[in-house]
Design a protein around this motif. Sequence first.
Motif, PDB file in Angstrom:
ATOM      1  N   ASN A 166      -6.410   7.494  -6.332  1.00 11.71           N
ATOM      2  CA  ASN A 166      -6.563   6.590  -5.178  1.00 11.71           C
ATOM      3  C   ASN A 166      -5.558   6.934  -4.072  1.00 11.71           C
TER       4      ASN A 166
ATOM      5  N   TYR B  35      -5.159  11.592   2.078  1.00  6.48           N
ATOM      6  CA  TYR B  35      -6.036  12.565   2.753  1.00  6.48           C
ATOM      7  C   TYR B  35      -6.712  11.926   3.963  1.00  6.48           C
ATOM      8  N   GLU B  36      -7.136  10.696   3.760  1.00  6.17           N
ATOM      9  CA  GLU B  36      -7.789   9.933   4.835  1.00  6.17           C
ATOM     10  C   GLU B  36      -6.819   9.734   6.019  1.00  6.17           C
ATOM     11  N   LEU B  37      -5.572   9.430   5.704  1.00 10.93           N
ATOM     12  CA  LEU B  37      -4.592   9.123   6.751  1.00 10.93           C
ATOM     13  C   LEU B  37      -4.053  10.368   7.443  1.00 10.93           C
ATOM     14  N   THR B  38      -3.963  11.491   6.710  1.00 12.12           N
ATOM     15  CA  THR B  38      -3.256  12.665   7.260  1.00 12.12           C
ATOM     16  C   THR B  38      -4.120  13.921   7.339  1.00 12.12           C
ATOM     17  N   GLY B  39      -5.245  13.975   6.612  1.00 12.23           N
ATOM     18  CA  GLY B  39      -6.044  15.198   6.550  1.00 12.23           C
ATOM     19  C   GLY B  39      -5.420  16.284   5.693  1.00 12.23           C
TER      20      GLY B  39
ATOM     21  N   LYS C   6      -4.231  18.085   2.096  1.00 14.92           N
ATOM     22  CA  LYS C   6      -4.527  18.147   0.671  1.00 14.92           C
ATOM     23  C   LYS C   6      -3.217  18.268  -0.098  1.00 14.92           C
TER      24      LYS C   6
ATOM     25  N   GLU D 148       2.832   7.677   4.089  1.00 16.06           N
ATOM     26  CA  GLU D 148       2.409   8.288   5.350  1.00 16.06           C
ATOM     27  C   GLU D 148       3.387   7.919   6.469  1.00 16.06           C
TER      28      GLU D 148
ATOM     29  N   TYR E 111      -4.112   9.855  -3.590  1.00 17.81           N
ATOM     30  CA  TYR E 111      -4.539  11.146  -3.019  1.00 17.81           C
ATOM     31  C   TYR E 111      -5.576  10.922  -1.916  1.00 17.81           C
ATOM     32  N   ARG E 112      -6.582  10.114  -2.231  1.00 22.02           N
ATOM     33  CA  ARG E 112      -7.691   9.932  -1.281  1.00 22.02           C
ATOM     34  C   ARG E 112      -7.219   9.215  -0.018  1.00 22.02           C
ATOM     35  N   LYS E 113      -6.349   8.238  -0.201  1.00 22.86           N
ATOM     36  CA  LYS E 113      -5.834   7.483   0.955  1.00 22.86           C
ATOM     37  C   LYS E 113      -4.939   8.374   1.825  1.00 22.86           C
TER      38      LYS E 113
ATOM     39  N   ASP F  94       0.870  -1.189   0.000  1.00 20.70           N
ATOM     40  CA  ASP F  94       0.000   0.000   0.000  1.00 20.70           C
ATOM     41  C   ASP F  94       0.906   1.238   0.000  1.00 20.70           C
TER      42      ASP F  94
END
Lengths: 262, 262
Positions: free
Chosen positions: B136, B142-146, B148, B26, B138-140, B20
Motif C-alpha cells: 500500500n 508512486y502515486e505521489l512522486t512517480g 519506483k 513524501e 509503495y503504491r501511494k 498516512d
Amino acid sequence: MAISFQVFGIKTKILVPGDDIAAIIEKETKQAGGLFDGDIIAIAESALATAEGSIIKLSDVCPSEEALEYEKAYKIDARLAEVVINESDNIAGGIPGFLLSLKKGTLLPNAGVDESNAPEGYVVTLPKDPDKSAENIYRKIYELTGKKTGILIIDSRTHAMRLGCSGVAIGCFGITAVSDERGKKDLFGHQLEVTRLAIGDNLASAAELVMGESDECTPVAIIRGMSKHLSENSFGVESIEPSECLFMGTAMNANPAFFNRD
Amino acid sequence: MAISFQVFGIKTKILVPGDDIAAIIEKETKQAGGLFDGDIIAIAESALATAEGSIIKLSDVCPSEEALEYEKAYKIDARLAEVVINESDNIAGGIPGFLLSLKKGTLLPNAGVDESNAPEGYVVTLPKDPDKSAENIYRKIYELTGKKTGILIIDSRTHAMRLGCSGVAIGCFGITAVSDERGKKDLFGHQLEVTRLAIGDNLASAAELVMGESDECTPVAIIRGMSKHLSENSFGVESIEPSECLFMGTAMNANPAFFNRD
C-alpha cells in the motif's frame, strides 16, 4: 533529513597466506581518495583467516570415530567434520550438511569452517583471535595513514528462524560493538525496553551489502559517517551465555542436556 | 572502489493512529531533494503499527489463567502476557521479562508487542500484514512522486547467541528480501555453500543505524544505491520452517515437544 552514512566496497586481489591486509587496504583506498578519521573498516573473516594462514588441507586430515559418526548422521564429509570438532568447544547436534558448534560461547554452523573461497582441497577456519587481529590492523593502518579508524571483522551467518545469512561482527577494535541504551527514554519519556543495540552486527550487515559472497573479491568495506560509534575503550565483541539468550535459554529450560551431549 | 550506497534518516513528528505514512514520507523527503527511482524506503514497524491503529490499552485487558501463570513464571505483567498470547500462534516458554512466541513460523520475544514508544498505558502490537502495508505504501508513494521504490518494514530483534538487537525485515514490496545465490561460483570457481543472502535483513540493519531506538523520532530511512535489489516480482518476506532452521531444528531433534507445549 537526520544523520546519514555511506558504505563503499573495496576490491582487492585474491588474498593468500602471508598477505598484509592493512597494507592492502591502505593501497586500495589511497587510489580512491584515502581513508578519513572516523572511517569504519569492515573486513571479511574468510579473507583475514586466509591471509593469516588459517587454512587446512583436507587430504591431511584423518577423521576420528566421532567424525565418521557425524558423516553418517548428518551427511557431512568426515574430514570436514574432524576439522569442525577440533575448532569447537562442543557439538550440540546438527542438520544435514552442518554440525552445530559451540565455540567461545557462540553457536555457529560448522564452527565457521568454510569450503567456499578456499583454494581447491582446502578449508578456511575462523581467524584465531579476531579482536587481536582487528587491533593489529588498526595499529598498522594508523601507522601508514595517521587516521583513527574503527576495525570490524565480519562474518555472514544464519540466524534462528530467519531465511538467509546476514552480517555479524566477530571481532573489533576502536569501536563500540554493542551500545547500551539502558536508562535512555523513548518518545513518550518511558525507560526503553530494548536495552542493547548490536551496532557491530548492524555495521557488518551494511558492509555485507557491498561485499557479496560469490566471485566478487570485495573483502573490505569502508563505512563513512558513523564515527559516533568509535571508542577508545573498545573491548572487542562480547558474547552472551546460553542461559541469557532467549532462544537457547528456552531450549535449555526445555531440555537441560541440550548443551552437554558428549 | 567497487559499489557503494548511502543511508539517510528521515525525522518525522510523533505518529498517531490514522496518520498516512506514505504522505508523511513524501513531505519529509521533498524538503531534502525528493525521492529517486531505485530508493529503498525502510519503515520502523512500531511507527507503522501505531499509524495503523494497532495499539491496545492495557487497562482494557482481562488476563486469563494462562497469562497469570506466565506472570508468576516469567515476571511479566499478566495483561501484557494476555496480549502476547492473543498475538501468538504458540508460546514456547520464556525467560524473565519475556515470553518466546511462535507467530506465522517466526520465533520472537513477546510476539513483537512493545511497550516502548507507545502512549502511556498502551502497547503496540506488530503490524497486522506488513507485506500488504508495504504494498500500500509503495503504491501511494508512486502515486505521489512517480518514483519506483522498494519498501521494507523493519524491526529490531535479538538473535540466538548474539548480544544486542539488530535489524530484520518483517515485510516488503518491490524488493528481493532473500537473494538466492545457488549455482553461483566462489573465487576459485566452486559452487557456493552459503546459498541464500538475507538482503532484507542486511538492509534493515543498515537502516537501523540511522534510526536508533530511543527518543530520536526517525522512523524512516532511505537507502540509495542498492536499486539492484529492487524487483517487480517481490513475494514479501518468507519465513522458514522450524525444522529447516539450524538452531530450532537442533533443539527439536533434542526435544520434539519443544514446539508443542500447550
